[in-house]
Design a protein around this motif. Sequence first.
Motif, mmCIF file in Angstrom:
data_model
loop_
_atom_site.group_PDB
_atom_site.id
_atom_site.type_symbol
_atom_site.label_atom_id
_atom_site.label_comp_id
_atom_site.label_asym_id
_atom_site.label_seq_id
_atom_site.Cartn_x
_atom_site.Cartn_y
_atom_site.Cartn_z
ATOM 1 N N VAL A 1 79.619 -17.026 23.003
ATOM 2 C CA VAL A 1 78.935 -16.360 24.109
ATOM 3 C C VAL A 1 79.988 -15.853 25.087
ATOM 4 O O VAL A 1 80.824 -16.618 25.576
ATOM 5 C CB VAL A 1 77.956 -17.321 24.804
ATOM 6 C CG1 VAL A 1 77.359 -16.668 26.038
ATOM 7 C CG2 VAL A 1 76.848 -17.749 23.839
ATOM 8 N N TRP A 2 79.934 -14.543 25.372
ATOM 9 C CA TRP A 2 80.973 -13.903 26.187
ATOM 10 C C TRP A 2 80.449 -13.431 27.540
ATOM 11 O O TRP A 2 81.195 -13.340 28.510
ATOM 12 C CB TRP A 2 81.579 -12.740 25.411
ATOM 13 C CG TRP A 2 83.037 -12.543 25.671
ATOM 14 C CD1 TRP A 2 83.627 -11.536 26.376
ATOM 15 C CD2 TRP A 2 84.104 -13.387 25.217
ATOM 16 N NE1 TRP A 2 84.990 -11.699 26.395
ATOM 17 C CE2 TRP A 2 85.302 -12.830 25.680
ATOM 18 C CE3 TRP A 2 84.150 -14.559 24.461
ATOM 19 C CZ2 TRP A 2 86.552 -13.398 25.417
ATOM 20 C CZ3 TRP A 2 85.384 -15.128 24.193
ATOM 21 C CH2 TRP A 2 86.566 -14.555 24.672
ATOM 22 N N ALA A 3 79.168 -13.122 27.608
ATOM 23 C CA ALA A 3 78.536 -12.725 28.871
ATOM 24 C C ALA A 3 77.044 -12.994 28.745
ATOM 25 O O ALA A 3 76.483 -12.895 27.652
ATOM 26 C CB ALA A 3 78.785 -11.246 29.183
ATOM 27 N N VAL A 4 76.401 -13.358 29.857
ATOM 28 C CA VAL A 4 74.976 -13.667 29.834
ATOM 29 C C VAL A 4 74.259 -12.898 30.933
ATOM 30 O O VAL A 4 74.823 -12.652 32.012
ATOM 31 C CB VAL A 4 74.713 -15.186 29.995
ATOM 32 C CG1 VAL A 4 75.321 -15.960 28.845
ATOM 33 C CG2 VAL A 4 75.242 -15.706 31.326
ATOM 34 N N GLY A 5 72.989 -12.523 30.659
ATOM 35 C CA GLY A 5 72.163 -11.894 31.674
ATOM 36 C C GLY A 5 71.783 -12.880 32.763
ATOM 37 O O GLY A 5 71.840 -14.104 32.574
ATOM 38 N N ASP A 6 71.339 -12.358 33.909
ATOM 39 C CA ASP A 6 71.109 -13.233 35.063
ATOM 40 C C ASP A 6 69.875 -14.115 34.929
ATOM 41 O O ASP A 6 69.667 -15.016 35.743
ATOM 42 C CB ASP A 6 71.036 -12.410 36.351
ATOM 43 C CG ASP A 6 69.956 -11.340 36.329
ATOM 44 O OD1 ASP A 6 69.063 -11.387 35.452
ATOM 45 O OD2 ASP A 6 69.997 -10.441 37.183
ATOM 46 N N LYS A 7 69.039 -13.908 33.903
ATOM 47 C CA LYS A 7 67.883 -14.774 33.673
ATOM 48 C C LYS A 7 68.124 -15.777 32.539
ATOM 49 O O LYS A 7 67.225 -16.552 32.217
ATOM 50 C CB LYS A 7 66.651 -13.910 33.342
ATOM 51 C CG LYS A 7 66.234 -12.954 34.448
ATOM 52 C CD LYS A 7 65.629 -13.684 35.623
ATOM 53 C CE LYS A 7 65.223 -12.726 36.732
ATOM 54 N NZ LYS A 7 64.207 -11.755 36.318
ATOM 55 N N VAL A 8 69.288 -15.776 31.953
ATOM 56 C CA VAL A 8 69.592 -16.677 30.841
ATOM 57 C C VAL A 8 70.013 -18.032 31.399
ATOM 58 O O VAL A 8 70.945 -18.113 32.213
ATOM 59 C CB VAL A 8 70.714 -16.107 29.947
ATOM 60 C CG1 VAL A 8 71.097 -17.099 28.853
ATOM 61 C CG2 VAL A 8 70.261 -14.787 29.335
ATOM 62 N N THR A 9 69.322 -19.085 30.971
ATOM 63 C CA THR A 9 69.603 -20.428 31.488
ATOM 64 C C THR A 9 70.056 -21.415 30.414
ATOM 65 O O THR A 9 70.641 -22.445 30.748
ATOM 66 C CB THR A 9 68.356 -21.003 32.177
ATOM 67 O OG1 THR A 9 67.264 -21.055 31.236
ATOM 68 C CG2 THR A 9 67.950 -20.146 33.374
#
Length: 428
Positions: free
Chosen positions: A110-118
């Motif tokens: 995982v390199w980047a996550v959206g702001d709703k990913v928990t």
Amino acid sequence: MALDTQTGIAPYDAPEKDLYEIGEMPPLGYVPKKMYAWAIRRERHGEPDKSFQKEVVDTWQVDSHEVLVLVMAAGVNYNGVWAGLGIPISPFDVHGDPFHIAGSDASGIVWAVGDKVTNWKVGDEVVIHCNQDNGDDEECNGGDPMFSPTQRIWGYETGDGSFSQFTRVQAQQLMPRPKHLTWEESACYTLTLATAYRMLFGHHPHELKPGQNVLVWGASGGLGSYAIQLINTAGANAIGVISDEDKRDFVLGLGAKGVINRKDFNCWGQLPTVNTPEYNEWLKEARKFGKAIWEITGKGVSVDMVFEHPGESTFPVSTLVCKKGGMVVICAGTTGFNCTFDVRYMWMHQKRLQGSHFAHLKQAASANRLMVERRLDPCMSEVFEWDQIPQAHMKMLRNQHKPGNMSVLVQAPKVGLRTFEEALTARS
């Protein structure tokens, strides 16, 4: 308790650049503007050695519920061949993007996550299942997500597959990577394993049960090798069908109760017109095939389930040899899509014909746990370098690949690596 933000990856030095070479690692979590990808374009539709071309494209931007994954290795599946050919459908008629990146299996970080990913954070090591949906209809909320009108296969019906340095997926597609496997072993199994799992356990009331018998076509291939292992795990009996004698020992080694070589029979292809001399010859030969099954299961004991995916060449026989009240479950048509059968055996013997398409998250996760718990072997047979992705798909198109599953290296610099640190060391 505070959220654990430890990545498990030791700090390392790397420059920030707009584009990195294959195998070169950016700083953890740094997203370059560009990436390398094997792209298909509509005007290039054809065999994979022509349709797949290496390009530099923009790195994907992720939405609130999406994740960007650094691809360490990717799996080779037949839908990559289909994407290149534009058959049975062109992926451009589905997603409408200017180019298509195939690949529906991957292991990575995982390199980047959206702001709703928990549930996931930068640095997590993952494998990816290929089902996507919008998550906001009744099938996704209490039904079966595979029936959702928004259901689609990542890497075939979306343009952002795994044959690139980075791939973009929905957060719900991620599953923990089996740490005992190499990057390439982790990348080769999810699509075929989860497909086989749903076929065998996903269609009530015909879920596979202990003691039942299952005829498995293509027993030495990706789907077949997992079907046999899952059948064994359930305490049932697999009868594997092969096309070459040199695959017999491989299939028996997976735990098949018996193996049949289809080349010993002449009942393949579309069904002849019923009640003609040609039909009578076909029926005689097909019943001979059925007796070969009985030599494994016992006289008069037909299979409870047929695990179908060749389609056109085998379907008439599958519907004949399945027991009364049994099920023929099919997920593909690798030999053709015009399936024919004698419907009298279907209605009078009350057999079930069931289509099956990949798997939803719970099914994929259940299958993945079996791999994490070391109950299954990934059956990886061949690994290709990044530059050999078209050749890997040509081998699959021509049925020249070895038994089991194929992988390609992307950011992993060589085979046999199990950690990100090992990949960094191998690159330096």
